[in-house]
Design a protein around this motif. Structure first.
Motif, mmCIF file in Angstrom:
data_model
loop_
_atom_site.group_PDB
_atom_site.id
_atom_site.type_symbol
_atom_site.label_atom_id
_atom_site.label_comp_id
_atom_site.label_asym_id
_atom_site.label_seq_id
_atom_site.Cartn_x
_atom_site.Cartn_y
_atom_site.Cartn_z
ATOM 1 N N ASN A 131 0.833 -1.202 0.000
ATOM 2 C CA ASN A 131 0.000 0.000 0.000
ATOM 3 C C ASN A 131 0.872 1.257 0.000
ATOM 4 O O ASN A 131 0.634 2.191 -0.761
ATOM 5 C CB ASN A 131 -0.930 -0.015 1.217
ATOM 6 N N ASN B 296 -12.070 -10.299 -5.963
ATOM 7 C CA ASN B 296 -12.810 -9.190 -5.346
ATOM 8 C C ASN B 296 -12.372 -8.930 -3.901
ATOM 9 O O ASN B 296 -12.721 -7.914 -3.315
ATOM 10 C CB ASN B 296 -14.319 -9.480 -5.399
ATOM 11 N N PRO C 176 -7.087 -5.970 -2.291
ATOM 12 C CA PRO C 176 -7.163 -4.523 -2.082
ATOM 13 C C PRO C 176 -7.177 -3.786 -3.433
ATOM 14 O O PRO C 176 -6.707 -4.326 -4.444
ATOM 15 C CB PRO C 176 -5.882 -4.198 -1.301
ATOM 16 N N PRO C 177 -7.748 -2.587 -3.454
ATOM 17 C CA PRO C 177 -7.976 -1.876 -4.718
ATOM 18 C C PRO C 177 -6.702 -1.507 -5.478
ATOM 19 O O PRO C 177 -6.754 -1.262 -6.678
ATOM 20 C CB PRO C 177 -8.728 -0.617 -4.285
ATOM 21 N N PHE C 178 -5.571 -1.481 -4.792
ATOM 22 C CA PHE C 178 -4.349 -1.092 -5.516
ATOM 23 C C PHE C 178 -3.729 -2.241 -6.315
ATOM 24 O O PHE C 178 -2.685 -2.072 -6.953
ATOM 25 C CB PHE C 178 -3.305 -0.469 -4.577
ATOM 26 N N THR D 242 -4.129 -4.572 -9.512
ATOM 27 C CA THR D 242 -4.825 -4.745 -10.788
ATOM 28 C C THR D 242 -4.720 -6.210 -11.197
ATOM 29 O O THR D 242 -3.641 -6.793 -11.114
ATOM 30 C CB THR D 242 -4.159 -3.874 -11.877
#
Lengths: 131, 131, 131
Positions: free
Chosen positions: B78, B102, B105-107, B109
């Motif tokens: 992060n 899903n 974590p959003p970072f 890809t």
């Protein structure tokens, strides 16, 4: 045809012997005058440079923590360095392994960061080989 | 001089910590504004993303099957992601390790195939580094 | 866009299965007509070609020294070779492991030195992937 430019990257101490074999076989295949070779060691690969390993190597013993006894390793490296092969060590890795860069033999060049060296050489057209 | 473009490839969970060290040392050396960095994880390297590992990490325990506790791993990732470093995971590898993308974590890809990403980036001029 | 050219390099016998998975996933992703793939095996990776391993493979047994049973390995390699993927072995490595290159299946090409092949392919624009 220009020289074949090759950068060898190793980050594990056990990989020194295989790297030497690869270099020797490559040079035999293409001829010394057609090869431009650099070896960059970072991570735990530099632990093979420790004095403890060097002493162990000198007395003919081997130490498992050294991968290969360093006395012998330096001899082989020295032979290759005489042939024009460049050896580069990462300063961060040397510090991480508490190694004094002033204790290294003169044919090893120390760079601030091994990754920078590897990235620059690839940008200059060197093929990358991880051993 | 343009940015130094570097792609780090890892396929073993034990290699995360060394990869982070390499990235941090590289950025310190060339300056954050001169580095364009992507990390592609495939194979068993994605097993470090498992929830079991994440929980183990969160509670301060480490699990040998995780390489490094994932809670801690995500924290370091992060921090690096905030600095602009891109993290990419291979969908095939996630499936092979029964990981739900899903839950990541959003970072991170997710790409259909890690190899395609690595090949494309090298074609775009990224140096390749296997850790 | 031209084909995506990728060279896979492996030097450890345990890496064959992961290499096959990577190739299959890559081909599924970009389409067979868009992939130009070569696999170069040197070092201990060629030990998987030994007859002992091949027999063990044929009888359904696996041998730890083979990484993967060779009978099965050859089957998978043969399937990939039918799809146009090229398999290359280093002659020095074959000799080091006392393997007779005439015993290898016809879809394996033997080159004098694996490193030369890898360097040349990168010079021709192939992306390099170490498995």
């Amino acid at each position: 045809m220009g020289k074949l430019k090759v950068l060898f990257h190793l980050n594990e101490p056990e990989k020194w012997q295989g790297t030497f074999s690869s270099i020797i076989n490559f040079v035999k295949d293409v001829g010394q005058e057609n090869a431009d070779i650099e070896v960059v060691a970072n991570g735990a690969a530099v632990s093979a440079f420790s004095e403890k390993c060097r002493i162990a190597g000198g007395s003919g013993e081997t130490s498992t923590s050294c991968g290969k006894a360093t006395g012998e390793l330096y001899e082989e490296m020295n032979k290759l360095a005489q042939m024009g092969i460049r050896f580069v060590a990462c300063r961060n890795a040397l510090r991480m392994h508490s190694l004094d860069e002033n204790m290294l033999p003169p044919f090893i060049t120390v760079v601030p960061a091994g990754i920078t060296e590897i990235a620059k050489k690839q940008a200059e057209g060197y093929a990358y080989i991880k051993t």
